[in-house]
Design an enzyme around this catalytic site. Sequence first.
Site, PDB file in Angstrom:
ATOM      1  N   ASP A  67       0.951  -1.201  -0.066  1.00 11.89           N
ATOM      2  CA  ASP A  67      -0.077   0.057   0.022  1.00 11.89           C
ATOM      3  C   ASP A  67       0.835   1.206  -0.014  1.00 11.89           C
ATOM      4  OD1 ASP A  67       1.067  -0.477   2.616  1.00 11.89           O
ATOM      5  OD2 ASP A  67      -0.912  -0.456   3.577  1.00 11.89           O
ATOM      6  N   ASP A 136      -7.827  -2.129  14.032  1.00 15.69           N
ATOM      7  CA  ASP A 136      -9.342  -2.427  13.791  1.00 15.69           C
ATOM      8  C   ASP A 136      -9.458  -3.410  12.954  1.00 15.69           C
ATOM      9  OD1 ASP A 136      -8.215  -1.491  11.403  1.00 15.69           O
ATOM     10  OD2 ASP A 136      -9.361   0.766  11.260  1.00 15.69           O
ATOM     11  N   HIS A 138      -7.468  -4.073  10.052  1.00 21.08           N
ATOM     12  CA  HIS A 138      -7.074  -4.011   8.685  1.00 21.08           C
ATOM     13  C   HIS A 138      -6.019  -4.590   8.384  1.00 21.08           C
ATOM     14  CE1 HIS A 138      -4.983  -0.074   9.916  1.00 21.08           C
ATOM     15  NE2 HIS A 138      -4.021  -0.816   9.276  1.00 21.08           N
ATOM     16  N   GLU A 143      -9.743  -1.173   5.194  1.00 16.74           N
ATOM     17  CA  GLU A 143     -10.359  -0.679   6.420  1.00 16.74           C
ATOM     18  C   GLU A 143     -11.634  -1.676   6.575  1.00 16.74           C
ATOM     19  OE1 GLU A 143      -8.771   0.605   8.581  1.00 16.74           O
ATOM     20  OE2 GLU A 143      -8.011   2.838   7.958  1.00 16.74           O
TER      21      GLU A 143
HETATM   22  C1  GLP Z   1      -0.588   0.297   8.815  1.00 10.29           C
HETATM   23  C2  GLP Z   1      -0.265  -0.569   7.381  1.00 10.29           C
HETATM   24  C3  GLP Z   1      -0.365  -1.936   7.518  1.00 10.29           C
HETATM   25  C4  GLP Z   1       0.141  -2.444   8.824  1.00 10.29           C
HETATM   26  C5  GLP Z   1      -0.790  -1.711  10.037  1.00 10.29           C
HETATM   27  C6  GLP Z   1      -0.120  -1.978  11.494  1.00 10.29           C
HETATM   28  O1  GLP Z   1      -1.416   1.204   8.685  1.00 10.29           O
HETATM   29  N1  GLP Z   1      -0.957  -0.036   6.327  1.00 10.29           N
HETATM   30  O2  GLP Z   1       0.088  -2.547   6.523  1.00 10.29           O
HETATM   31  O3  GLP Z   1       0.011  -3.907   9.050  1.00 10.29           O
HETATM   32  O4  GLP Z   1      -0.966  -0.310   9.959  1.00 10.29           O
HETATM   33  O5  GLP Z   1       1.037  -1.329  11.760  1.00 10.29           O
HETATM   34  P1  GLP Z   1       2.024  -1.525  12.947  1.00 10.29           P
HETATM   35  O6  GLP Z   1       2.646  -2.992  12.484  1.00 10.29           O
HETATM   36  O7  GLP Z   1       2.989  -0.529  13.027  1.00 10.29           O
HETATM   37  O8  GLP Z   1       1.198  -1.970  14.306  1.00 10.29           O
END
Ligand code: GLP
Length: 261
Positions: A67, A136, A138, A143
């Site tokens: 992404d 949440d 995702h 989302e």
């Molecule tokens: C972000 C990314 C995801 C990631 C998630 C969790 O927004 N787009 O790919 O898995 O949130 O992030 P983290 O690993 O820092 O908790």
Amino acid sequence: MEVVIQPDAGAIATLVADEIERLLAARPDAVLGLATGSSPLAIYDELVRRHEAGRISFARARAFMLDEYVGLPDAHPERYRNVIDREIAGRVDFAPGAVQGPDGNAEDLVGACAAYEQAIADAGGVDLQILGIGTDGHIAFNEPGSSLGSRTRIKTLTSQTRLDNARFFDDDVDAVPVHCVTQGLATIMSARHLVLVATGSAKAEAVHHLVEGSVSAMWPATIMQHHPRATVLVDPAAASRLQLGDYYREVFAAKPAWQGI
Ligand code: GLP
């Protein structure tokens, strides 16, 4: 779905790096799926260590990112393209152009999303996709409410995700972009092996839904229950709400080590 509960992020990283090392030894031109966020960082550090030790080469491999934010200047340090270069791509021996990401600054964002889908297909699809999970539920930036059949497209971030990610923007939630482009849930599901990592109690509810909840667009990661090869690696805090935690531990303890994950 295989659930692997490990003592900490380091132990998780070792298991995932073992699997990637095995994959690249068997297929040096394998296609990896790379995730941003803090969850995969220990994996990337372990891969760099093994690369520097001469155990892993990415010279013939390719990779696709999940992404990207829309509208961040090219040089912005939190643009996911720059994050991936900093955390992994620029620290190992990928060939120039071998790591691709969706273009969040394209004039024609819809066309760029379609082109990205085509690029993944042209590469033969992703062999191993690394994933984190949002609080949440995702994955990538899909989302709650995302179509379970979605492909790469533009999405609007929830205020929860923008709050969660504000720590990367000097705690200024207003600096976190509102829009993103992200691989869809069906895009992610097309990868041959999904490897999701999560640590810490903030992820416990999302991990519970992912593994043991009903499949629902309200918890987008639950689509992974339909994948024939999905591995979820968690620490005890992220596993704390799993109802069958003891069973998952027994299963992994009884698994022959040569099978890996
Ligand atoms: C972000 C990314 C995801 C990631 C998630 C969790 O927004 N787009 O790919 O898995 O949130 O992030 P983290 O690993 O820092 O908790």
